[in-house]
Design a protein around this motif. Structure first.
Motif, PDB file in Angstrom:
ATOM      1  N   LEU A 170       0.856  -1.188   0.000  1.00 32.51           N
ATOM      2  CA  LEU A 170       0.000   0.000   0.000  1.00 32.51           C
ATOM      3  C   LEU A 170       0.890   1.236   0.000  1.00 32.51           C
ATOM      4  CD1 LEU A 170      -2.602  -0.995   2.728  1.00 32.51           C
ATOM      5  CD2 LEU A 170      -3.206  -0.309   0.409  1.00 32.51           C
ATOM      6  N   ALA A 171       0.604   2.177  -0.888  1.00 31.44           N
ATOM      7  CA  ALA A 171       1.339   3.443  -0.918  1.00 31.44           C
ATOM      8  C   ALA A 171       0.338   4.583  -0.849  1.00 31.44           C
ATOM      9  CB  ALA A 171       2.187   3.550  -2.179  1.00 31.44           C
ATOM     10  N   LEU A 172       0.499   5.448   0.144  1.00 30.95           N
ATOM     11  CA  LEU A 172      -0.398   6.591   0.326  1.00 30.95           C
ATOM     12  C   LEU A 172       0.401   7.858   0.053  1.00 30.95           C
ATOM     13  CD1 LEU A 172      -1.387   4.207   2.388  1.00 30.95           C
ATOM     14  CD2 LEU A 172      -2.981   5.961   3.139  1.00 30.95           C
ATOM     15  N   TRP A 173       0.106   8.506  -1.058  1.00 29.18           N
ATOM     16  CA  TRP A 173       0.853   9.667  -1.540  1.00 29.18           C
ATOM     17  C   TRP A 173       0.109  10.937  -1.136  1.00 29.18           C
ATOM     18  CZ3 TRP A 173       5.290   7.791  -3.647  1.00 29.18           C
ATOM     19  CH2 TRP A 173       5.264   6.489  -4.160  1.00 29.18           C
ATOM     20  N   GLY A 174       0.572  11.597  -0.087  1.00 24.94           N
ATOM     21  CA  GLY A 174      -0.095  12.810   0.375  1.00 24.94           C
ATOM     22  C   GLY A 174      -1.522  12.564   0.825  1.00 24.94           C
ATOM     23  N   HIS A 175      -1.772  11.395   1.369  1.00 22.32           N
ATOM     24  CA  HIS A 175      -3.139  10.986   1.700  1.00 22.32           C
ATOM     25  C   HIS A 175      -3.192  10.559   3.168  1.00 22.32           C
ATOM     26  CE1 HIS A 175      -6.680   7.990   0.957  1.00 22.32           C
ATOM     27  NE2 HIS A 175      -7.067   9.071   1.602  1.00 22.32           N
ATOM     28  N   ASN A 176      -3.729  11.424   4.005  1.00 23.84           N
ATOM     29  CA  ASN A 176      -3.882  11.123   5.427  1.00 23.84           C
ATOM     30  C   ASN A 176      -5.221  10.430   5.646  1.00 23.84           C
ATOM     31  OD1 ASN A 176      -3.764  11.006   8.184  1.00 23.84           O
ATOM     32  ND2 ASN A 176      -3.950  13.211   8.519  1.00 23.84           N
ATOM     33  N   ARG A 221       9.904  17.732   2.283  1.00 24.67           N
ATOM     34  CA  ARG A 221       9.598  19.154   2.423  1.00 24.67           C
ATOM     35  C   ARG A 221       8.379  19.483   1.562  1.00 24.67           C
ATOM     36  NH1 ARG A 221      15.496  20.073   1.539  1.00 24.67           N
ATOM     37  NH2 ARG A 221      16.430  20.450   3.585  1.00 24.67           N
ATOM     38  N   PRO A 222       7.487  20.340   2.061  1.00 26.22           N
ATOM     39  CA  PRO A 222       6.339  20.733   1.232  1.00 26.22           C
ATOM     40  C   PRO A 222       6.796  21.276  -0.118  1.00 26.22           C
ATOM     41  CG  PRO A 222       6.028  21.476   3.490  1.00 26.22           C
ATOM     42  CD  PRO A 222       7.430  20.946   3.410  1.00 26.22           C
ATOM     43  N   GLY A 223       6.127  20.825  -1.169  1.00 25.31           N
ATOM     44  CA  GLY A 223       6.435  21.313  -2.510  1.00 25.31           C
ATOM     45  C   GLY A 223       7.478  20.519  -3.263  1.00 25.31           C
ATOM     46  N   THR A 224       7.933  19.384  -2.692  1.00 23.41           N
ATOM     47  CA  THR A 224       8.993  18.605  -3.342  1.00 23.41           C
ATOM     48  C   THR A 224       8.528  17.207  -3.754  1.00 23.41           C
ATOM     49  OG1 THR A 224       9.887  17.748  -1.237  1.00 23.41           O
ATOM     50  CG2 THR A 224      10.732  19.870  -2.024  1.00 23.41           C
ATOM     51  N   ASN A 225       7.220  17.033  -3.911  1.00 21.41           N
ATOM     52  CA  ASN A 225       6.693  15.706  -4.280  1.00 21.41           C
ATOM     53  C   ASN A 225       7.251  15.218  -5.612  1.00 21.41           C
ATOM     54  OD1 ASN A 225       4.966  15.551  -1.993  1.00 21.41           O
ATOM     55  ND2 ASN A 225       3.443  16.800  -3.028  1.00 21.41           N
ATOM     56  N   LEU A 226       7.344  16.122  -6.590  1.00 19.96           N
ATOM     57  CA  LEU A 226       7.789  15.701  -7.909  1.00 19.96           C
ATOM     58  C   LEU A 226       9.235  15.204  -7.875  1.00 19.96           C
ATOM     59  CD1 LEU A 226       7.204  15.369 -10.891  1.00 19.96           C
ATOM     60  CD2 LEU A 226       7.871  17.758 -11.235  1.00 19.96           C
ATOM     61  N   ALA A 227      10.089  15.876  -7.122  1.00 18.38           N
ATOM     62  CA  ALA A 227      11.472  15.428  -7.002  1.00 18.38           C
ATOM     63  C   ALA A 227      11.530  14.014  -6.413  1.00 18.38           C
ATOM     64  CB  ALA A 227      12.279  16.404  -6.142  1.00 18.38           C
ATOM     65  N   LEU A 228      10.718  13.760  -5.399  1.00 17.17           N
ATOM     66  CA  LEU A 228      10.679  12.428  -4.799  1.00 17.17           C
ATOM     67  C   LEU A 228      10.236  11.384  -5.819  1.00 17.17           C
ATOM     68  CD1 LEU A 228      10.724  10.501  -2.320  1.00 17.17           C
ATOM     69  CD2 LEU A 228       8.300  11.079  -2.012  1.00 17.17           C
ATOM     70  N   MET A 229       9.152  11.680  -6.546  1.00 15.72           N
ATOM     71  CA  MET A 229       8.648  10.707  -7.523  1.00 15.72           C
ATOM     72  C   MET A 229       9.687  10.430  -8.608  1.00 15.72           C
ATOM     73  SD  MET A 229       5.829   9.893  -6.210  1.00 15.72           S
ATOM     74  CE  MET A 229       5.668   8.645  -7.482  1.00 15.72           C
ATOM     75  N   ASN A 230      10.377  11.466  -9.050  1.00 16.64           N
ATOM     76  CA  ASN A 230      11.405  11.265 -10.078  1.00 16.64           C
ATOM     77  C   ASN A 230      12.518  10.355  -9.568  1.00 16.64           C
ATOM     78  OD1 ASN A 230      10.003  12.898 -11.805  1.00 16.64           O
ATOM     79  ND2 ASN A 230      11.390  14.648 -11.661  1.00 16.64           N
ATOM     80  N   PHE A 301      -0.630  15.850  -2.458  1.00 20.07           N
ATOM     81  CA  PHE A 301      -0.090  16.003  -3.811  1.00 20.07           C
ATOM     82  C   PHE A 301      -0.881  17.032  -4.606  1.00 20.07           C
ATOM     83  CE2 PHE A 301       2.914  12.500  -5.312  1.00 20.07           C
ATOM     84  CZ  PHE A 301       3.483  12.350  -4.046  1.00 20.07           C
ATOM     85  N   TYR A 302      -2.210  17.046  -4.434  1.00 19.15           N
ATOM     86  CA  TYR A 302      -3.044  17.924  -5.251  1.00 19.15           C
ATOM     87  C   TYR A 302      -2.837  19.401  -4.931  1.00 19.15           C
ATOM     88  CZ  TYR A 302      -5.798  13.645  -6.086  1.00 19.15           C
ATOM     89  OH  TYR A 302      -6.204  12.375  -6.419  1.00 19.15           O
ATOM     90  N   ALA A 307       1.578  20.069  -8.958  1.00 23.82           N
ATOM     91  CA  ALA A 307       0.661  19.035  -8.485  1.00 23.82           C
ATOM     92  C   ALA A 307       0.353  17.988  -9.551  1.00 23.82           C
ATOM     93  CB  ALA A 307      -0.631  19.682  -7.990  1.00 23.82           C
ATOM     94  N   THR A 308      -0.053  18.442 -10.737  1.00 24.95           N
ATOM     95  CA  THR A 308      -0.437  17.486 -11.778  1.00 24.95           C
ATOM     96  C   THR A 308       0.743  16.626 -12.195  1.00 24.95           C
ATOM     97  OG1 THR A 308      -2.164  18.979 -12.572  1.00 24.95           O
ATOM     98  CG2 THR A 308      -1.468  17.228 -14.057  1.00 24.95           C
ATOM     99  N   ALA A 309       1.915  17.237 -12.319  1.00 25.16           N
ATOM    100  CA  ALA A 309       3.099  16.465 -12.710  1.00 25.16           C
ATOM    101  C   ALA A 309       3.417  15.389 -11.677  1.00 25.16           C
ATOM    102  CB  ALA A 309       4.287  17.398 -12.890  1.00 25.16           C
ATOM    103  N   ALA A 310       3.313  15.723 -10.386  1.00 25.95           N
ATOM    104  CA  ALA A 310       3.600  14.741  -9.342  1.00 25.95           C
ATOM    105  C   ALA A 310       2.581  13.608  -9.361  1.00 25.95           C
ATOM    106  CB  ALA A 310       3.615  15.423  -7.976  1.00 25.95           C
ATOM    107  N   ALA A 311       1.291  13.954  -9.539  1.00 20.53           N
ATOM    108  CA  ALA A 311       0.262  12.917  -9.607  1.00 20.53           C
ATOM    109  C   ALA A 311       0.464  12.041 -10.839  1.00 20.53           C
ATOM    110  CB  ALA A 311      -1.124  13.557  -9.623  1.00 20.53           C
TER     111      ALA A 311
END
Length: 449
Positions: A170-176, A221-230, A301-302, A307-311
């Protein structure tokens, strides 16, 4: 089976149970409404339902009490005075006849039943023929629709809650989920406490209950989701954990993806995201070795930078791993409201219903046949009008009738002072379809409950 009844009411006191579903959060739990003396006196979860299996979210348990509040409307208001249904509906019909299609706008909600959203789409698109229809889902989960369209060509969800019961990761991406989808979270905990517990990854800057439960918590860090996904995609490709046969058969653009993520090493991402490289590598290993991966994505993520790129990169992770189209392997780009997905699927936003594309003549013709109208009746000459542009057109006087359904833009839209000035324009006829009397500065208001 969760039950919540009014004080002093016992189960045996209930005269009948009326089947329904929650419209207060995005799980959409099935429930039965307890009725006594023609009044709602409580609710219970429906044990046979495949979504919540008898469980209820706190909003489900207690939201029904608002029906007895003094602000709950039971008759329409016109210009602030109580009136009958015939007068109110006749007024709306008369005003709509005096306007051209492009002078009418709809601002809809993700808190209607599916059947209501579809009926609204028929009224707006085939009846009044307006191109100006969008929902408040534009504010919260537009990223979900945009990402699914970008990757898959349509915004239907390529996953199911039932995948929770069969996945091994299970992976929860920005989902509490422990706070926003409590019943879904309990379903995940059922698996985590079972004999064959799935691994769990949580991406969230905060130390939430989900983070505490997860095997790997990536506190970016907030705003770095895309870097993590890459970086995660970099590792999966570099380690050979991707599925070339699946990629060749079902995707395009893999070479370009490889070029994009090639420099995005875990060490690089650690500096950007503030997460140790070893944790990124461990998360990539779990994702890369999963047999059945199920992901959920939500506001972390949203409502963030790129946001869209990370999703989209979450979608890409599933594509390169071949984690779609079978039991236990899928993803849900979650919605904040229970029928936000239905708002889009039924056409109560700008798109035609049933995942049809407004720019595809065959789609428009098929819909026209089903609705028994000429294809020219259905607005499709250009992109649907987004919500904020609808209010801009009302501000400019191009839209002179605005129908607001089950949402209150006077408290939720950006730049509230401007929105309230728009709603107060004397030449704008505002129809508010809501259950309660919400504050609104417009003096000439038709309210339908």
């Amino acid at each position: 089976m969760d039950v919540s009844l009014a004080d002093g009411v016992r189960v045996r006191d209930v005269e009948r149970w009326v089947p329904s579903a929650s419209l207060l959060h995005s799980n959409g739990d099935a429930m039965d409404i307890a009725v006594r003396d023609e009044r709602i006196v409580g609710v219970r979860g429906r044990a046979a339902d495949r979504v919540n299996r008898g469980r209820l979210d706190p909003k489900d348990r207690y939201g029904w009490q608002a029906n007895h509040h003094q602000d709950r409307l039971v008759r329409p208001l016109v210009d602030g005075r109580e009136t009958g249904w015939d007068e109110a509906l006749d007024l709306i019909a008369a005003r709509s006849r005096k306007r051209l299609p492009h002078q009418i706008g709809f601002y809809t909600s993700g808190q209607l039943f599916l059947e209501e959203s579809y009926t609204l789409a028929v009224i707006g698109k085939a009846g009044l023929r307006t191109p100006h229809m969008d929902g408040n889902t534009r504010l919260c989960t537009a990223t979900s629709a945009a990402a699914l369209k970008a990757n898959f060509g349509t915004d239907g969800q390529p996953g199911s809650y039932e995948d929770v019961d069969h996945c091994d990761t299970l992976a929860l991406w920005g989902h509490n989920a422990a706070e926003t989808q409590i019943v879904l979270w309990e379903r995940m905990l059922d698996r985590r406490r079972g004999a064959d517990a799935p691994m769990m990854i949580a991406v969230d800057p905060r130390d939430t209950a989900v983070a505490a439960e997860a095997d790997v918590h990536l506190a970016v860090r907030p705003g770095t989701n895309l870097a993590l996904m890459n970086a995660l995609l970099h590792q999966i490709i570099a380690k050979g954990w991707h599925e070339p046969d699946y990629i060749d058969a079902h995707t395009v653009g893999f070479d370009r993806l490889c070029r994009v993520v090639e420099p995005c090493t875990p060490a690089w991402a650690a500096g950007v995201c503030g997460v140790p490289a070893v944790l990124i590598e461990r998360a990539a290993e779990i994702l890369g070795s999963a047999r059945n991966l199920f992901s959920t994505v939500l506001q972390g993520f949203y409502q963030s930078h790129q946001a869209t790129a990370a999703a989209c990169q979450v979608n890409n992770l599933h594509l390169v791993r071949g984690m779609l189209g079978r039991t236990g392997a899928g993803l849900c780009q979650m919605n904040g409201q229970p029928t936000a997905q239905n708002t889009r699927e039924t056409g109560a936003d700008g798109d035609p219903p049933g995942f049809r594309n407004w720019a595809n003549p065959a789609h428009v013709e098929d819909l026209a046949r089903r609705w028994n109208v000429d294809p020219a009746t259905i607005p499709h000459s250009g992109p649907p009008t987004p919500a904020l542009e609808i209010f801009q057109l009302a501000e400019q006087g191009e839209i002179t009738m605005l129908w607001i359904v089950a949402t209150n833009p006077a408290v939720s839209l950006p730049d509230l002072a401007r929105v309230r000035r728009v709603l107060a324009k004397p030449d704008l006829f505002v129809v508010v379809q809501d259950a309660g009397l919400a504050p609104c500065p417009h003096p000439r208001l038709a309210v339908s409950s």
